[in-house]
Design a protein around this motif. Structure first.
Motif, PDB file in Angstrom:
ATOM      1  N   ARG A 148      30.768  58.714  78.124  1.00 23.88           N
ATOM      2  CA  ARG A 148      29.803  59.415  77.265  1.00 23.88           C
ATOM      3  C   ARG A 148      29.025  60.455  78.059  1.00 23.88           C
ATOM      4  O   ARG A 148      28.792  61.571  77.565  1.00 23.88           O
TER       5      ARG A 148
ATOM      6  N   TYR B 112      31.181  63.438  78.475  1.00 26.17           N
ATOM      7  CA  TYR B 112      31.386  64.133  77.195  1.00 26.17           C
ATOM      8  C   TYR B 112      30.175  64.994  76.839  1.00 26.17           C
ATOM      9  O   TYR B 112      30.315  66.135  76.391  1.00 26.17           O
TER      10      TYR B 112
ATOM     11  N   GLU C 226      30.205  68.252  78.567  1.00 28.37           N
ATOM     12  CA  GLU C 226      31.276  69.172  78.199  1.00 28.37           C
ATOM     13  C   GLU C 226      31.093  69.833  76.834  1.00 28.37           C
ATOM     14  O   GLU C 226      31.601  70.929  76.595  1.00 28.37           O
TER      15      GLU C 226
ATOM     16  N   TYR D 248      34.334  62.665  69.889  1.00 29.30           N
ATOM     17  CA  TYR D 248      33.771  61.740  70.873  1.00 29.30           C
ATOM     18  C   TYR D 248      34.606  60.470  70.960  1.00 29.30           C
ATOM     19  O   TYR D 248      34.937  59.989  72.046  1.00 29.30           O
TER      20      TYR D 248
ATOM     21  N   TYR E 266      37.846  61.212  72.553  1.00 30.41           N
ATOM     22  CA  TYR E 266      37.631  61.414  73.983  1.00 30.41           C
ATOM     23  C   TYR E 266      37.561  60.071  74.711  1.00 30.41           C
ATOM     24  O   TYR E 266      38.154  59.905  75.793  1.00 30.41           O
TER      25      TYR E 266
END
Length: 575
Positions: A373, A376, A379, A565, A568
């Motif tokens: 997380r 992420y 990014e 998310y 990912y």
């Protein structure tokens, strides 16, 4: 100066019954038919009264007070459509088990259905959404009979007993005839003779049920403990430590569970959603499937958790609740009818740690997800997701937080704050209609710095929450404004269709700036991450006025970033 009483006996009866049974917060909306009640309560020296015009907001304001006080708060309205505006808060109180007392004035029966204004059928108005409905006998000016007075006394006491014992809303409907405004300095003898209600002690869980639970618990190698809404902080440290140290136990919590431990799993959707995308998801879900499920607290937010446990049901399910069984997972749970605190007293010393790799395996997944997380967030582009990450990073230690429905509380369950949160949300019926009013009522009762984090639709829908004289100077509002109902972009549907933008997403170009000016709040805004970081650096500092921070986010990328998310996590966790 001597105390002023209404001349009407039932009004005196009600205020005396409230006084004796420690119901000392009453929210009143203006009207004429409820004048005897307004006079009776506003002149009482030990009952605090609040005047709020909008009945819908007033009821949610009172609901917020009950969240903090954990005892009944009353709302009073005039006859007619005023009562109907209480309905959303009454249903929320019913499903959240909060002791709200609705006290409605009515017209005598001979004035109903004859064409007079502000008259509706008020008897049993809330149907099955209240624990008790007390429909009092008509009370004409100083002319109630002894029989009718005793009937009313019994009904009022029954309603008060129900709201205390069952933690449910109750409705007391009192009909008054004119004249309505007469007062006296003398309390009636029959009112003076009233006494407080004697409340029975909380029943212990029967020994045979305790023994069965202990045997099942101590023999299960995979135990899942779910903690839903917990607004009464009913958990003992001993119970939490036993659960946290047992290798056969996973404790899943949500932001409104109000318990914290480094071994507990709060970000439930981040654990379950990536598994859903696997070709061999069944293998993983069977590994997570518990032998025994223990449910504590109230409602749960996570839809994915509900879907998982409905598909992969536990062999045994126990539920601790003081009143009723909720069969959320269609498992027909065994109800341990008690508070969590009483449950802990009866079982905690008998719970045995069982050898298992259940916790260890899934805790590794949990810690990996937390690291993923963080990557992420670095990014992704500016979005609701990134905003929530920034806000959670800045929440101060001593702030109490309310989360509005519906996207807001769901996003909140994806993040962890630096410090343990004390958090609330109206999850009984999960409506957007009174989130801000509830938060303000809570802040007034608690006298503690409070922030509500809300979406734009929820905030504008309940904008009358700001229309009162009780906003504390340390009350704060964070509005995530993405110009519409962002949650509908996450749900299935043709997002390019004109009807979607108009009737689902309900796009708009409104801001809260003018509302803040009208109601005397300081206004701040942010439209990008740099501006947000600047505003958050000082937003939670003390000030002389309540504040609004409006954070503008893009409309059309939020759903993709949220759904990506979970993809990912899937990519980096299971590669």
């Amino acid at each position: 100066m001597s105390q002023q009483f209404s001349s009407i006996a039932t009004a005196q009866l009600l205020v005396k019954a409230f006084e004796l049974n420690h119901i000392n917060h009453v929210v009143i909306s203006p009207g004429s038919r409820n004048a005897p009640l307004t006079i009776a309560f506003s002149n009482h020296p030990s009952i605090k009264t609040y005047s709020i015009v909008d009945e819908r907001s007033a009821a949610f304001f009172a609901l917020g007070m009950t969240q903090h006080l954990q005892k009944p708060v009353a709302v009073i309205c005039t006859s007619g459509s005023a009562l109907a505006n209480y309905y959303p808060a009454v249903t929320e109180a019913y499903y959240s088990h909060l002791p709200l007392i609705v006290l409605s004035a009515d017209r005598p029966r001979h004035l109903l259905d004859i064409g007079d204004g502000q008259t509706i059928k008020q008897h049993h108005f809330f149907g099955e959404h209240v624990g008790y409905a007390a429909n009092l006998k008509d009370d004409t000016h100083q002319k109630i009979s002894a029989e009718d007075f005793n009937f009313n006394k019994a009904e009022v006491q029954a309603a008060i007993l129900t709201t205390y014992q069952q933690q449910l809303p109750v409705h007391i409907n009192a009909a008054f005839d004119e004249p309505l405004y007469h007062t006296t300095e003398n309390q009636l003898r029959e009112v003076e003779s009233l006494s407080a209600i004697e409340f029975p002690e909380i029943n212990k869980i029967p020994d045979e049920l305790v023994s069965k639970f202990i045997n099942d618990w101590n023999s299960a190698e995979k135990k899942l403990v779910l903690v839903g809404v917990n607004s009464n902080f009913d958990f003992t440290d001993e119970l939490l430590e036993v659960l946290a140290k047992d290798p056969s136990v996973i404790v899943m919590t949500e932001v409104t569970s109000n318990i914290a431990h480094k071994h507990f799993f709060q970000n439930i959707d981040a654990l379950i959603a990536p598994i859903e995308q696997l070709d061999d998801a069944e293998v993983y879900f069977k590994g997570l499937q518990p032998d025994l499920l223990l449910s504590l607290g109230g409602m749960l937010v996570s839809k994915k958790l509900k879907s998982f446990l409905r598909a992969y049901q536990p062999k045994m399910h126990y539920q601790v609740h003081p009143q009723r069984r909720l069969d959320t997972f269609f498992t027909k749970p065994t109800l341990l009818k008690s508070t969590v605190k009483q449950f802990s007293k009866q079982v905690v010393e008998k719970l045995q740690s069982v050898p298992s790799n259940y916790f260890e395996h899934w805790y590794k997944q949990k810690t990996s997800i937390e690291a993923i997380r963080k990557r992420y967030i670095q990014e992704i582009d500016y979005s609701d997701f990134k905003v929530f990450a920034a806000v959670f990073n800045k929440l101060p230690k001593n702030e109490h937080i309310h989360f509005a429905n519906s996207s807001t509380v769901r996003y909140a369950n994806l993040f962890d704050s630096k410090t343990p949160l004390i958090a609330f949300s109206n999850r009984g019926t999960s409506g957007i209609d009174g989130s801000t009013s509830t938060a303000i009522g809570y802040a007034v009762a608690s006298q503690h710095p409070t922030t509500i984090i809300t979406g734009d639709l929820s905030f504008f829908y309940d904008s009358n929450a700001l229309w009162n004289n009780y906003l504390p100077s340390d009350f704060k509002i964070i509005v995530i404004n993405n110009s519409g109902g962002g949650i509908f972009r996450i749900l299935p549907g043709d997002k390019q269709a004109n009807y979607f933008h108009t009737y689902f997403e309900t796009r708009h170009q409104l801001t809260s700036k003018h509302l803040s000016e009208m109601f005397g709040l300081s206004y701040f805004s942010a439209k990008n991450l740099n501006e947000l970081e600047v505003q958050l650096s000082s937003f939670f500092e003390a000030s002389e006025q309540p504040k609004i921070l409006e954070i503008f986010t893009p409309t059309e990328v939020n759903d993709e970033i949220l759904l990506n998310y979970f993809k990912y996590i899937n990519k980096h966790l299971f590669r």
